[in-house]
Design a protein around this motif. Sequence first.
Motif, PDB file in Angstrom:
ATOM      1  N   ALA A  26       0.822  -1.210   0.000  1.00 24.46           N
ATOM      2  CA  ALA A  26       0.000   0.000   0.000  1.00 24.46           C
ATOM      3  C   ALA A  26       0.855   1.258   0.000  1.00 24.46           C
ATOM      4  O   ALA A  26       0.507   2.267  -0.622  1.00 24.46           O
ATOM      5  N   THR A  27       1.998   1.191   0.710  1.00 22.37           N
ATOM      6  CA  THR A  27       2.885   2.361   0.755  1.00 22.37           C
ATOM      7  C   THR A  27       3.471   2.642  -0.618  1.00 22.37           C
ATOM      8  O   THR A  27       3.564   3.803  -1.043  1.00 22.37           O
ATOM      9  N   VAL A  28       3.859   1.599  -1.342  1.00 22.57           N
ATOM     10  CA  VAL A  28       4.371   1.791  -2.702  1.00 22.57           C
ATOM     11  C   VAL A  28       3.275   2.361  -3.608  1.00 22.57           C
ATOM     12  O   VAL A  28       3.510   3.262  -4.410  1.00 22.57           O
ATOM     13  N   SER A  29       2.065   1.839  -3.458  1.00 24.72           N
ATOM     14  CA  SER A  29       0.938   2.351  -4.249  1.00 24.72           C
ATOM     15  C   SER A  29       0.710   3.836  -3.974  1.00 24.72           C
ATOM     16  O   SER A  29       0.470   4.634  -4.896  1.00 24.72           O
ATOM     17  N   ASN A  30       0.823   4.232  -2.705  1.00 24.00           N
ATOM     18  CA  ASN A  30       0.646   5.640  -2.345  1.00 24.00           C
ATOM     19  C   ASN A  30       1.710   6.532  -2.979  1.00 24.00           C
ATOM     20  O   ASN A  30       1.453   7.706  -3.281  1.00 24.00           O
ATOM     21  N   PRO A  35       0.682  10.709  -3.307  1.00 23.05           N
ATOM     22  CA  PRO A  35       2.010  11.126  -2.805  1.00 23.05           C
ATOM     23  C   PRO A  35       1.937  11.989  -1.555  1.00 23.05           C
ATOM     24  O   PRO A  35       2.911  12.062  -0.797  1.00 23.05           O
ATOM     25  N   ASP A  36       0.802  12.649  -1.330  1.00 19.49           N
ATOM     26  CA  ASP A  36       0.675  13.487  -0.142  1.00 19.49           C
ATOM     27  C   ASP A  36       0.650  12.674   1.147  1.00 19.49           C
ATOM     28  O   ASP A  36       0.788  13.224   2.250  1.00 19.49           O
ATOM     29  N   GLN A  37       0.471  11.352   1.028  1.00 20.84           N
ATOM     30  CA  GLN A  37       0.425  10.492   2.207  1.00 20.84           C
ATOM     31  C   GLN A  37       1.821  10.098   2.707  1.00 20.84           C
ATOM     32  O   GLN A  37       1.943   9.502   3.782  1.00 20.84           O
ATOM     33  N   LEU A  38       2.854  10.431   1.938  1.00 15.97           N
ATOM     34  CA  LEU A  38       4.211  10.013   2.287  1.00 15.97           C
ATOM     35  C   LEU A  38       5.118  11.221   2.434  1.00 15.97           C
ATOM     36  O   LEU A  38       4.868  12.283   1.855  1.00 15.97           O
ATOM     37  N   SER A  39       6.190  11.031   3.177  1.00 17.28           N
ATOM     38  CA  SER A  39       7.218  12.071   3.234  1.00 17.28           C
ATOM     39  C   SER A  39       7.934  12.094   1.890  1.00 17.28           C
ATOM     40  O   SER A  39       7.994  11.088   1.172  1.00 17.28           O
ATOM     41  N   SER A  40       8.475  13.234   1.538  1.00 18.93           N
ATOM     42  CA  SER A  40       9.144  13.360   0.243  1.00 18.93           C
ATOM     43  C   SER A  40      10.359  12.430   0.153  1.00 18.93           C
ATOM     44  O   SER A  40      10.644  11.872  -0.910  1.00 18.93           O
ATOM     45  N   SER A  41      11.066  12.222   1.281  1.00 15.13           N
ATOM     46  CA  SER A  41      12.253  11.362   1.250  1.00 15.13           C
ATOM     47  C   SER A  41      11.870   9.906   1.023  1.00 15.13           C
ATOM     48  O   SER A  41      12.520   9.191   0.256  1.00 15.13           O
ATOM     49  N   LEU A  42      10.783   9.441   1.693  1.00 15.37           N
ATOM     50  CA  LEU A  42      10.363   8.055   1.507  1.00 15.37           C
ATOM     51  C   LEU A  42       9.851   7.843   0.088  1.00 15.37           C
ATOM     52  O   LEU A  42      10.159   6.833  -0.552  1.00 15.37           O
ATOM     53  N   ARG A  43       9.076   8.782  -0.427  1.00 19.28           N
ATOM     54  CA  ARG A  43       8.557   8.625  -1.780  1.00 19.28           C
ATOM     55  C   ARG A  43       9.694   8.573  -2.783  1.00 19.28           C
ATOM     56  O   ARG A  43       9.695   7.734  -3.707  1.00 19.28           O
ATOM     57  N   GLU A  44      10.698   9.431  -2.628  1.00 15.38           N
ATOM     58  CA  GLU A  44      11.811   9.427  -3.555  1.00 15.38           C
ATOM     59  C   GLU A  44      12.592   8.114  -3.474  1.00 15.38           C
ATOM     60  O   GLU A  44      13.049   7.585  -4.505  1.00 15.38           O
ATOM     61  N   ARG A  45      12.735   7.557  -2.260  1.00 21.87           N
ATOM     62  CA  ARG A  45      13.438   6.274  -2.108  1.00 21.87           C
ATOM     63  C   ARG A  45      12.673   5.161  -2.823  1.00 21.87           C
ATOM     64  O   ARG A  45      13.262   4.308  -3.478  1.00 21.87           O
ATOM     65  N   ILE A  46      11.350   5.190  -2.700  1.00 18.19           N
ATOM     66  CA  ILE A  46      10.536   4.179  -3.376  1.00 18.19           C
ATOM     67  C   ILE A  46      10.660   4.300  -4.888  1.00 18.19           C
ATOM     68  O   ILE A  46      10.862   3.302  -5.603  1.00 18.19           O
ATOM     69  N   LEU A  47      10.542   5.529  -5.405  1.00 17.60           N
ATOM     70  CA  LEU A  47      10.602   5.728  -6.846  1.00 17.60           C
ATOM     71  C   LEU A  47      11.980   5.394  -7.409  1.00 17.60           C
ATOM     72  O   LEU A  47      12.100   4.837  -8.502  1.00 17.60           O
ATOM     73  N   GLU A  48      13.017   5.709  -6.652  1.00 14.74           N
ATOM     74  CA  GLU A  48      14.376   5.393  -7.100  1.00 14.74           C
ATOM     75  C   GLU A  48      14.587   3.879  -7.144  1.00 14.74           C
ATOM     76  O   GLU A  48      15.185   3.345  -8.088  1.00 14.74           O
ATOM     77  N   THR A  49      14.094   3.184  -6.130  1.00 15.94           N
ATOM     78  CA  THR A  49      14.196   1.720  -6.122  1.00 15.94           C
ATOM     79  C   THR A  49      13.423   1.127  -7.293  1.00 15.94           C
ATOM     80  O   THR A  49      13.899   0.199  -7.966  1.00 15.94           O
ATOM     81  N   ALA A  50      12.223   1.676  -7.547  1.00 13.76           N
ATOM     82  CA  ALA A  50      11.413   1.189  -8.668  1.00 13.76           C
ATOM     83  C   ALA A  50      12.148   1.362  -9.984  1.00 13.76           C
ATOM     84  O   ALA A  50      12.160   0.463 -10.842  1.00 13.76           O
TER      85      ALA A  50
END
Length: 362
Positions: A26-30, A35-50
């Motif tokens: 669910a966090t990856v889906s968010n 994106p407003d549900q996540l911190s900018s650092s966590l979202r960027e880490r997820i997108l970079e890993t993807a």
Amino acid sequence: MLSVESDRRRRPTLDTVAAAVGVSRATVSNAYNRPDQLSSSLRERILETARSLGYAGPDPVARSLATRSSAAVGFMLPQGLSGAFSDPALSIVLDGLASTVDGHDHSLVLMPGDSTGGPRPSIVSRAQADVMVAYSLPDSAPALDAVAARGLPLVVIDQPVLPGSARVEVQDHLGASLAASFLLELGHSSFGILTFSLHPDGVSGPVSHERRSAVPFRVSRDRLGGYLDTLAKGGVQPDNVPVWEARGSDRELGRLGARWLLTRTPRPSALLCASDQLAFGALQAARDLALTVPRDVSVVGFDDVPEATYSDPPLTTVRQPLAEKGRRAGELALKLLAGGRPPRPTRLDVSLVQRASTAPRT
């Protein structure tokens, strides 16, 4: 050789990214959808890993099935794409609509029309769209029945007038009245009118006195009424004003109609054209007949497309806010997508732009 099913298993998925980052699915889906549900650092880490895993994001088809929403706006045209994109007024409206819709992460689905005066109902019935925008369709277009059958919200640009729909239009009657009043003030007393119809059964030719109040296309009917009403108030009897109806807003059809008008006796000293495209055709017809604009005949258009400023001569015309019309339609479509109710019709102002295609009658 790997099977298709084996290849699919090897492709990274939402779960693959979640496991690599150490977060929930669910966090990856968010990260993609909310994106407003996540911190900018966590979202960027997820997108970079993807990106490093080769995961391009959620499947849009799967997302559409899950949410029962395509996030798309359907745009229904009255004619084919080649005819539509040769009309600069339509192109400007479409650009305004597309920029508004795209700015809110919605796609635009173009549905060209055919001989019915709109898209085929079968296309509308299966189109991946959650709201429809009708651009200048005839009242009788079967595509409108298909929209109603699906229960989709509808935004109308110009035409037709339908209960329960949102609508954006301009003051067509007023704009035509401004043009006719201006020519009367210049001393003209002999007029010809070029109008158009987008009715699928329309043909080009002179318009009888009986037909003038029953022109099937509302925009043309309002503009024709604005011309004739104002001329009558200025002492020019409508029975003495020849009218030519083209089967579309096309400069070659305008050229054909203007040649007919300019060979009447008495010859009109001014032509009122229901679109700039018709007016450009009228300018060419005058040249064909060795007439000079505006010395021999004044010409006024309607729309104020960019070419009007550098035509030969530059065209006096009625300006309608074409880009604003598209933007307003896009805003209405987004409002209906969000569950809003259709507001009262939006009517935009017009103004007269004076250029070198008109001159006082001498």
